[in-house]
Design a protein around this motif. Structure first.
Motif, short mmCIF file in Angstrom:
data_model
loop_
_atom_site.label_atom_id
_atom_site.label_comp_id
_atom_site.label_asym_id
_atom_site.label_seq_id
_atom_site.Cartn_x
_atom_site.Cartn_y
_atom_site.Cartn_z
N UNK A 194 10.95 41.89 32.33
CA UNK A 194 11.87 40.79 32.65
C UNK A 194 13.28 41.14 32.22
N UNK A 195 14.24 40.75 33.04
CA UNK A 195 15.64 40.95 32.70
C UNK A 195 16.28 39.56 32.55
N UNK A 196 16.83 39.30 31.39
CA UNK A 196 17.55 38.05 31.12
C UNK A 196 19.03 38.41 31.07
N UNK A 197 19.87 37.56 31.61
CA UNK A 197 21.29 37.92 31.62
C UNK A 197 22.16 36.68 31.87
N UNK A 198 23.46 36.89 31.74
CA UNK A 198 24.41 35.83 32.05
C UNK A 198 25.35 35.53 30.90
N UNK A 199 26.58 35.23 31.24
CA UNK A 199 27.58 34.85 30.24
C UNK A 199 28.67 34.02 30.89
N UNK A 200 29.11 32.96 30.20
CA UNK A 200 30.15 32.08 30.74
C UNK A 200 31.53 32.73 30.60
N UNK A 201 32.55 32.04 31.17
CA UNK A 201 33.95 32.45 31.10
C UNK A 201 34.13 33.87 31.66
N UNK A 202 34.55 34.80 30.79
CA UNK A 202 34.78 36.18 31.25
C UNK A 202 33.54 36.82 31.82
N UNK A 203 32.37 36.29 31.46
CA UNK A 203 31.11 36.81 31.98
C UNK A 203 30.78 36.33 33.38
N UNK A 204 31.60 35.39 33.91
CA UNK A 204 31.58 34.98 35.32
C UNK A 204 30.35 34.17 35.77
N UNK A 205 29.49 33.74 34.85
CA UNK A 205 28.26 33.05 35.29
C UNK A 205 28.56 31.77 36.08
N UNK A 206 29.59 31.01 35.65
CA UNK A 206 29.92 29.76 36.37
C UNK A 206 30.29 30.03 37.82
N UNK A 207 30.81 31.23 38.06
CA UNK A 207 31.36 31.53 39.38
C UNK A 207 30.27 31.72 40.46
N UNK A 208 28.99 31.67 40.02
CA UNK A 208 27.87 31.86 40.96
C UNK A 208 27.09 30.58 41.19
N UNK A 209 27.64 29.42 40.78
CA UNK A 209 26.87 28.17 40.91
C UNK A 209 26.45 27.87 42.33
#
Ligand code: FUB
Length: 328
Positions: free
Chosen positions: A151-166
């Motif tokens: 399993x691969x877990x990932x993601x980060x807010x702000x500079x990590x851009x996760x919000x940008x994929x909603x």
């Protein structure tokens, strides 16, 4: 219990290192950190100060021995799809090969997750030609389960851009959830055994409060920000992470690798520096936290150093919170 001589001290001091993912392979400890670059540019909320270009793998024969830098393991110039910002990596052994799993920005400035392979835990690693299709954002960590699933877990807010994929597509102007909005969860997908693709659609993981309700975006003391890690303990799955803006490392418990996970508490109080990032690993039957702070640079946020400390976990999985600068 008495602290070890090198516990809570920088493991290396000739380079700046961060985001340590620690593993035991064939009885030896390997640490896969980011390699911070020293510079005088200002910080910003997008993390542009983290301009890392390569990876070095660190290793220790045991927790009391010196920490060895095994030299250059992978450089951004050798990866066709990468433009810059080689952030927090992880590694996994599959069928006798070692895979470095890392995030970096592609030539469009979008964070993606890539994989590189080596015959030994320290590399040098040969990168795959392209990033993992369907991957995005940062901070991949890999759990190889007892049934062989990866399993691969990932993601980060702000500079990590996760919000940008909603919306399912990259939107740099996407609104950041706040207040009572549901918090954006980390992502999980299953890797193929060949480690060159995901075999499941990436899914959001829910982190629930004590009433079974999903944590809210405004609950910054508990909601997920970045830095996922998963481990198993007494048959349960544990998901730990950084709360980013409030600088805690927290953990949550679940029965399934896909979650949901229920919030359980804090693993560590804030360290010196803005970011906090960790891994949890069992070494010779005892549990340890690998983490970073900015002690070596006197607090410069992008000049960090990796450390480790003992974790006390009780039978039911509860972790004693670490106060990183208090004597035990
Ligand atoms: O090292 C760059 C970023 O800082 C990581 O990806 C985050 O987890 C934070 O530690």
């Amino acid at each position: 219990m008495k602290k070890r001589a090198n516990e809570r001290k920088p493991l290396v001091n000739h380079i700046f290192t961060a985001d340590p993912s620690a593993h035991v392979f064939d009885g030896k400890i390997y640490i896969y950190p980011s390699h911070d670059v020293a510079h005088d540019c200002p910080d910003d909320d997008d993390g542009d100060q983290y301009i890392m270009e390569d990876y070095h793998v660190l290793s220790m024969d045991n927790l009391d021995s010196i920490c060895v830098d095994n030299g250059l393991a992978l450089h951004q110039d050798d990866i066709p799809w990468v433009k810059n910002q080689m952030w927090a990596p992880d590694a996994v052994e599959v069928n006798g090969k070692y895979y470095l799993v890392f995030p970096a920005k592609d030539h469009d400035g979008i964070f993606r997750i890539g994989v590189a392979v080596a015959d030994t835990p320290v590399g040098p690693f040969q990168p795959q030609a392209d990033y993992i299709q369907g991957s995005y954002s940062i901070d991949p960590c890999v759990l190889k389960d007892q049934d062989g699933k990866i399993y691969c877990y990932y993601g980060g807010l702000w500079g990590g851009q996760l919000e940008m994929w909603q919306s399912g597509k990259f939107d740099p102007d996407a609104r950041r959830p706040e207040g009572d909005d549901p918090a954006i969860g980390p992502m999980v997908a299953e890797f193929a055994e060949t480690m060159d693709k995901f075999v499941t659609e990436p899914k959001h993981i829910q982190i629930l409060d004590e009433n079974g309700e999903p944590l809210k975006a405004g609950d910054e003391d508990r909601r997920y920000f970045e830095d996922p890690w998963t481990y198993k303990y007494n048959g349960k799955y544990y998901f730990s992470y950084s709360t980013g803006t409030t600088h805690y490392i927290c953990y949550a418990e679940g029965d399934n690798p896909y979650g949901p996970f229920t919030y359980k508490g804090r693993i560590m109080e804030p360290v010196l520096g803005w970011t906090t990032h960790h891994s949890v690993v069992c070494i010779d039957g005892e549990w340890y936290l690998f983490y970073h702070d900015c002690e070596l640079s006197g607090g410069i946020t992008h000049e960090r150093c990796v450390k480790y400390t003992k974790l006390n976990i009780s039978e039911d999985g509860t972790i004693e919170t670490i106060h990183p600068y208090e004597e035990e």
